[in-house]
Design an enzyme around this catalytic site. Structure first.
Site, short mmCIF file in Angstrom:
data_model
loop_
_atom_site.label_atom_id
_atom_site.label_comp_id
_atom_site.label_asym_id
_atom_site.label_seq_id
_atom_site.Cartn_x
_atom_site.Cartn_y
_atom_site.Cartn_z
N TYR A 219 17.03 30.35 7.59
CA TYR A 219 15.87 31.07 8.09
C TYR A 219 15.92 31.29 9.60
O TYR A 219 16.28 30.37 10.34
CB TYR A 219 14.57 30.30 7.77
N LYS B 262 0.84 -1.20 0.00
CA LYS B 262 0.00 0.00 0.00
C LYS B 262 0.87 1.26 0.00
O LYS B 262 2.08 1.18 0.30
CB LYS B 262 -0.91 -0.01 1.23
C1 LIG Z 1 -0.42 -1.67 6.89
C2 LIG Z 1 -1.05 -2.95 7.19
C3 LIG Z 1 -0.30 -4.14 7.24
C4 LIG Z 1 1.20 -4.14 7.20
O1 LIG Z 1 1.67 -3.66 8.42
P1 LIG Z 1 3.22 -3.55 8.79
O2 LIG Z 1 3.23 -3.12 10.21
O3 LIG Z 1 3.78 -2.51 7.89
O4 LIG Z 1 3.83 -4.88 8.56
C5 LIG Z 1 -0.97 -5.33 7.37
N1 LIG Z 1 -2.32 -5.37 7.49
C6 LIG Z 1 -3.07 -4.25 7.48
C7 LIG Z 1 -4.54 -4.36 7.64
C8 LIG Z 1 -2.47 -3.00 7.36
O5 LIG Z 1 -3.22 -1.90 7.38
#
Ligand SMILES: *Cc1c(COP(=O)(O)O)cnc(C)c1O
Length: 339
Positions: free
Chosen positions: A236, A31
């Site tokens: 800055y 994702k």
């Molecule tokens: C983001 C997510 C993961 C992966 O999590 P990590 O901590 O990055 O391994 C797995 N399952 C769901 C539902 C998530 O939202």
């Protein structure tokens, strides 16, 4: 030069996480553009490593990688089936009874999974709702029934065992593939693994997977170097003033590239000239960062902000954030090279 992403290290990390859950299939969470690293490169590399179950947050992310993965790859959409979304070739994880009934009416033959809430209270069907629709939902043949842990990065947290018990109570004996663990859950041990694990951040070299190989190197070109006299200030708001004759390098990146001003919140943020740390001084600007390179015998063409010495979690600590946020904030102005 720029952002170097080691796809071989991502594959090795995925394999190492997969080996920690030998009784389960390992999926791959890609994702948010594979945590900022480029899903179009990362997802095919993880397929090559052996992953067949991919997880994205949004259908649009799934549509980007669908053409790049062979037919036998399943792409699960964690946000489920939002109204009006085109889910062709994707598998939504339906997260409420209303969504389940709407999606089943709209697309009676389309594959789907179910997301349950085992206690995090963020997304998913709650235990009471599940009791009410469970028979019908299971009869419809979900590909996967999953839930997510809220505190898996804290192994001693009582919520882990509570969520495990809740998930088991909702799913024991259903005869459908089950999934509970992300990276942190994999590390909690076999009780949490079920049929499919969903590593995300660990693949990309982030905590809590301490044994991961570093994946990202980020080096910033030095645009200009100047001599600054004692009493002169830099950047800055003049937050830094030279106490000795100093040499200051200005590098080409800033908060527009994901290097937040808040990284200067705590002292001693460093950029690296090979093995030598050089303190960042003054404010981080939108496109520029200034670095005290007085102690270097020679100023190199570039200074590193992420490397084997300063990984995403070490950098995150400076800004009071987590490696996930550093990764997903990496900007799109860096030249990107994939190894
Ligand atoms: C983001 C997510 C993961 C992966 O999590 P990590 O901590 O990055 O391994 C797995 N399952 C769901 C539902 C998530 O939202």
């Amino acid at each position: 030069m720029g952002l170097v992403i080691d796809l071989g290290a991502i594959q090795a990390n995925w394999k190492a996480l997969s080996a920690l859950a030998p009784t389960a299939r390992a999926g791959a969470v890609v994702k948010a553009d594979a945590y900022g690293l480029g899903a179009e490169k990362v997802a095919p590399a993880l397929y090559e490593a052996g992953a067949r179950d991919f997880f994205v947050a949004l259908a649009s992310e799934g549509r980007c990688i669908r053409p790049l993965l062979p037919e036998d790859a399943t792409i699960f959409v964690l946000s489920g089936a939002m109204e009006g979304e085109d889910l062709t070739g994707l598998v939504p994880l339906l997260n409420s009874p209303a969504q389940f009934f709407r999606y089943r009416t709209l697309s009676p033959r389309a594959p789907f999974g179910i997301q349950l809430d085992s206690g995090m209270n963020r997304l998913g069907i709650e235990p009471g709702e599940w009791n009410a629709i469970r028979a019908e939902a299971l009869a419809a043949g979900p590909l996967l029934v999953m839930s997510h842990l809220a505190c898996a990065d804290e192994p001693q947290h009582p919520a882990n065992a509570q969520q495990l018990a809740a998930f088991r109570a909702m799913t024991d004996g259903i005869g459908v593939s089950r999934s509970l663990a992300a990276t942190g859950g994999i590390l909690l041990g076999p009780d949490y693994h079920f049929d499919l694990v969903r590593p995300g951040v660990g693949q990309y070299g982030g905590a809590p997977f301490a044994d991961g190989k570093p994946v990202v190197t980020l080096s910033l070109p030095v645009i200009q170097t100047r001599e600054v006299k004692p009493g002169e200030s830099v950047g800055y708001s003049f937050t830094w003033t030279a106490k000795r004759p100093s040499r200051v390098a200005t590098v080409a990146a800033g908060y527009a590239d994901g290097l937040a001003r808040a990284l200067m919140g705590k002292a001693d943020l460093q950029l690296w000239a090979g093995d030598v740390p050089c303190p960042v001084i003054g404010r981080i600007s939108m496109d520029l960062i200034t670095v005290d390179v007085t102690d270097l015998p020679m100023v190199p063409a570039e200074l590193e902000v992420l490397n084997a010495r300063q990984g995403v979690d070490a950098l995150a600590e400076h800004g009071g954030t987590i490696g996930y946020e550093i990764l997903t904030s990496l900007g799109h102005r860096y030249t990107r090279t994939y190894l």
